[in-house]
Design a protein around this motif. Structure first.
Motif, PDB file in Angstrom:
ATOM      1  N   GLN A   5      11.921   0.104   6.126  1.00  0.00           N
ATOM      2  CA  GLN A   5      11.687  -0.410   7.471  1.00  0.00           C
ATOM      3  C   GLN A   5      10.568   0.336   8.207  1.00  0.00           C
ATOM      4  O   GLN A   5      10.642   0.607   9.400  1.00  0.00           O
ATOM      5  CB  GLN A   5      12.979  -0.355   8.298  1.00  0.00           C
ATOM      6  N   GLY A   6       9.509   0.664   7.489  1.00  0.00           N
ATOM      7  CA  GLY A   6       8.359   1.326   8.102  1.00  0.00           C
ATOM      8  C   GLY A   6       8.463   2.817   8.180  1.00  0.00           C
ATOM      9  O   GLY A   6       7.640   3.468   8.836  1.00  0.00           O
ATOM     10  N   LYS A   7       9.461   3.403   7.479  1.00  0.00           N
ATOM     11  CA  LYS A   7       9.615   4.852   7.495  1.00  0.00           C
ATOM     12  C   LYS A   7       9.600   5.427   6.074  1.00  0.00           C
ATOM     13  O   LYS A   7      10.086   6.529   5.856  1.00  0.00           O
ATOM     14  CB  LYS A   7      10.916   5.229   8.218  1.00  0.00           C
ATOM     15  N   GLY A   8       9.030   4.687   5.147  1.00  0.00           N
ATOM     16  CA  GLY A   8       9.007   5.133   3.765  1.00  0.00           C
ATOM     17  C   GLY A   8       7.626   5.543   3.308  1.00  0.00           C
ATOM     18  O   GLY A   8       6.803   6.008   4.104  1.00  0.00           O
ATOM     19  N   TYR A   9       7.359   5.351   2.014  1.00  0.00           N
ATOM     20  CA  TYR A   9       6.071   5.740   1.454  1.00  0.00           C
ATOM     21  C   TYR A   9       5.286   4.520   0.987  1.00  0.00           C
ATOM     22  O   TYR A   9       4.324   4.649   0.219  1.00  0.00           O
ATOM     23  CB  TYR A   9       6.268   6.729   0.294  1.00  0.00           C
ATOM     24  N   ALA A  10       5.650   3.326   1.460  1.00  0.00           N
ATOM     25  CA  ALA A  10       4.946   2.092   1.106  1.00  0.00           C
ATOM     26  C   ALA A  10       5.052   1.106   2.256  1.00  0.00           C
ATOM     27  O   ALA A  10       6.045   1.102   3.006  1.00  0.00           O
ATOM     28  CB  ALA A  10       5.543   1.486  -0.167  1.00  0.00           C
TER      29      ALA A  10
ATOM     30  N   VAL B 208       0.881  -1.172   0.000  1.00  0.00           N
ATOM     31  CA  VAL B 208       0.000   0.000   0.000  1.00  0.00           C
ATOM     32  C   VAL B 208       0.916   1.219   0.000  1.00  0.00           C
ATOM     33  O   VAL B 208       1.704   1.411   0.929  1.00  0.00           O
ATOM     34  CB  VAL B 208      -0.915   0.001   1.234  1.00  0.00           C
ATOM     35  N   THR B 209       0.826   2.040  -1.051  1.00  0.00           N
ATOM     36  CA  THR B 209       1.756   3.157  -1.219  1.00  0.00           C
ATOM     37  C   THR B 209       0.999   4.479  -1.296  1.00  0.00           C
ATOM     38  O   THR B 209      -0.229   4.507  -1.381  1.00  0.00           O
ATOM     39  CB  THR B 209       2.588   2.986  -2.494  1.00  0.00           C
ATOM     40  N   TYR B 210       1.769   5.575  -1.268  1.00  0.00           N
ATOM     41  CA  TYR B 210       1.173   6.898  -1.423  1.00  0.00           C
ATOM     42  C   TYR B 210       0.472   7.050  -2.771  1.00  0.00           C
ATOM     43  O   TYR B 210      -0.379   7.918  -2.928  1.00  0.00           O
ATOM     44  CB  TYR B 210       2.245   7.974  -1.301  1.00  0.00           C
ATOM     45  N   GLY B 211       0.833   6.226  -3.725  1.00  0.00           N
ATOM     46  CA  GLY B 211       0.241   6.331  -5.056  1.00  0.00           C
ATOM     47  C   GLY B 211      -0.769   5.250  -5.369  1.00  0.00           C
ATOM     48  O   GLY B 211      -1.300   5.202  -6.477  1.00  0.00           O
TER      49      GLY B 211
END
Length: 655
Positions: free
Chosen positions: A166-171, A113-116
């Motif tokens: 590691q849970g700090k990105g955009y997906a 699940v991503t920002y896009g």
């Protein structure tokens, strides 16, 4: 009359044809009744204005990474059909979804699940209908590619990729969730399943990297996430045991306390049981810690074992302190039993009095529902803005509200309404209780006192003395407002790091806290005078003050110790309810919970307040009967007193 007697005022004199609390009453402190109704009317009008001009969803509904409020049309995109937030990273960044996804296989590590939107690789098994994400296609944000988010189609490498980070990105991975306040939280089973996929060899380096720069943030996020999960799973236990079991135990305890022959057994059993509960809990916690530590393949972490051991020592220490306290107070506890016995006789004669706190609670709950709605809409009337922060190269939106002077002033007004109304409900209840017990005391034929006495006291108190309750509660509300203002200034002083201001404000806060306690004590005794003689608040306060001063040692000692006996009852009801809840939850849901502590704390808090309602009857009854006795003593000769022989002898011997 000597100089000292003059300073303490004239002794009470019985009105002509006195035969108990006056029947010919008049409305007292009418102006305060009018002011209270005016406040309620203004609060309602302001609340309607807030509802017409605000939107509670701006406060309660979640905010996505782009500054859109899920489930509304506020922000750059219409999210009306997407009311839930699916978290994508540890910084509360997420996307709006139509429903919180439920996955039978718990985790699809090949779907991100991503920002896009959704990004899927070979091996994914869910369809786009399972997680319906709002359209973010027009946003200027990074998109997932195999190189950025899923190198080599390897789940372990994807976790440390640029996109997941590691849970700090955009997906982040598609996982099984449950909904709390329109937010999709990952289930503990899904977390465990994901860990086995991204870290199949138990490589500790993976989790260590993730804690490098966000240890406290992640710990806080995990704490609240786990707490929400535990509360959600135990919601029926919290409602059923926190409210239902406490009410049943409270009714049973109060019912048994009213039987004179059972009183000694009940009080001392409560004392020993309270001590025993702490020692039993300490033993159980210590034994549990030893059992966990003895497992060949540890099921629990070293921290959990250590916390259980510490809890065992703390519970033993509390049990030991209670033993010392009760040994020191044993004679005074026995002394106070006599007064509690008389209160029990009165409750025995008027059993329906036990039900009145329930109606008080319902009345306060009705007010709280309206008040909470008004406040939520008021807060949403602020100027809604979002601020974007760059975190690790990605943007996160945080909501802000700019409040006008009108909203700030309205907020203080609503706070005052809360204080005054809450204190008014308590004050009116105290007058009703005092009138019930006073009618019982000043009755020559106590067999004529019954449940109808409670009904007549309720109607008389509400019709004639609502103004007196409003007057006394207004004083407490004003003091509370001053304390709230001081707390606000204390926070400002903390922000400015002004040591002198903090010291001065702390002293003022302490002084007003003491003033509030003194006024509560004076108010309670003024209400008793009002219940007996039908006088206004000021006159009742004056008479109560001098009556107490003339009998300070006797009233002070007995009231203090009797209050301790009532406190034991509250501790017993709370401890028993919490103990029952612990074994019930542990038996049914222990393996599904992160910790039973969160639900137990909620249940204990609920049980404490509900038990306070029931034991508050005895607290007011003891105070009323004591004041009735000393008033009886001043107004009549020994052969004309209303006091029964046992009560008179008991107070003379021990008071």
């Amino acid at each position: 009359m000597g100089r000292e007697d003059e300073d303490l005022g004239e002794k009470l004199s019985a009105p002509p044809d006195f035969d108990g609390p006056t029947a010919n009453r008049r409305c007292t402190d009418v102006l305060c009744t009018i002011l209270l109704w005016c406040m309620w009317i203004c609060m309602t009008g302001l609340g309607i204005f807030c509802i017409q001009n605000g939107d509670y969803r701006l406060i309660l509904y979640p905010l996505d990474y782009d500054g859109n409020v899920c489930g509304t049309n506020y922000g750059g995109k219409n999210m009306t059909e997407f009311p839930y937030l699916y978290y994508v990273n540890d910084f509360s960044g997420g996307v709006c979804v139509k429903e919180c996804p439920t996955l039978e296989n718990l985790t699809d590590a090949h779907t991100l699940v991503t920002y896009g939107g959704l990004f899927q690789t070979e091996g994914s098994f869910i369809t786009s209908e399972v997680i319906s994400i709002a359209d973010y296609s027009g946003n200027d944000t990074l998109q997932c590619t195999e190189a950025l988010c899923y190198p080599g189609n390897d789940p372990e490498r994807s976790f440390t990729s640029f996109g997941v980070n590691q849970g700090k990105g955009y997906a982040y991975y598609a996982m099984d969730t449950y909904e709390v306040l329109w937010r999709c939280l990952f289930t503990e089973e899904a977390r465990t399943e994901l860990e086995t996929m991204i870290n199949p060899n138990g490589n500790n380096n993976i989790s260590m990297i993730e804690l490098t720069n966000s240890t406290y943030l992640k710990q806080g996020y995990n704490f609240w996430s786990n707490l929400y999960g535990d509360l959600f799973l135990t919601r029926y236990y919290i409602l059923g045991l926190g409210f239902g079991a406490t009410i049943v135990i409270g009714f049973t305890y109060a019912f048994l306390m009213r039987i004179p022959g059972v009183l000694n057994i009940m009080v001392w059993t409560s004392i020993f049981a309270t001590i025993g509960i702490f020692f039993a809990a300490g033993w159980y916690a210590g034994d549990t810690a030893k059992t966990w530590e003895s497992y060949d393949s540890p099921k629990y972490t070293e921290d959990e074992v250590r916390y259980a051991t510490i809890a065992s020592y703390v519970l033993y220490a509390v049990g030991g302190l209670l033993i010392l306290l009760f040994l020191f107070m044993r004679k005074r506890i026995q002394l106070a039993m006599g007064c509690v016995k008389e209160t029990s006789k009165a409750v025995l004669a008027m059993p329906t009095i036990i039900l009145f706190p329930v109606f008080q609670g319902i009345g306060f709950m009705c007010f709280m529902i309206a008040w909470a709605v008004y406040v939520a809409y008021l807060a949403s009337m602020g100027e809604f803005t979002t601020t974007e922060y760059g975190v690790g190269g990605y943007k996160i939106s945080v909501r802000w509200f700019e409040f006008s002077d009108f909203i700030y002033q309205s907020g203080w007004f609503f706070l005052f309404c809360f204080f005054w109304t809450g204190q008014f409900i308590l004050a009116l209840g105290e007058i009703i209780f005092a009138m019930c017990f006073a009618k019982w005391y000043f009755s020559r034929e106590k067999s004529r006192v019954g449940s109808l006495t409670v009904i007549s006291s309720i109607s008389a108190s509400m019709w004639y003395h609502s103004g007196t309750a409003a007057f006394g509660s207004l004083i407490i509300a004003i003091i509370k407002m001053i304390r709230a203002s001081l707390a606000y200034l204390q926070r400002k002083a903390e922000e400015m790091d002004n040591g002198i201001a903090k010291a001065i404000l702390c002293c003022l806060q302490c002084c007003f806290w003491c003033l509030e306690k003194c006024m509560r004590f004076l108010n309670k005794n003024a209400y008793i005078q009002c219940a007996i003689f039908g006088s206004s608040f000021c006159k009742s306060s004056k008479e109560a003050f001098f009556l107490i001063m003339r009998n300070a040692a006797r009233i002070g000692a007995i009231t203090y110790v009797s209050g301790g006996v009532v406190f034991v009852g509250k501790v017993f009801i709370t401890s028993l309810t919490t103990g029952v809840a612990y074994f019930a939850i542990s038996e049914q849901l222990r393996d599904e919970l992160y910790s039973v502590i969160g639900p137990l704390v909620f249940i204990a808090v609920i049980a404490w307040f509900i038990s306070g309602m029931f034991m508050g009857i005895y607290d007011m009854g003891i105070a009323t009967i004591l004041q009735c006795f000393v008033a009886d003593e001043e107004m009549f000769d020994d052969d004309q007193m209303y006091a029964q022989g046992s009560l008179k002898a008991w107070v003379d011997n021990h008071g």
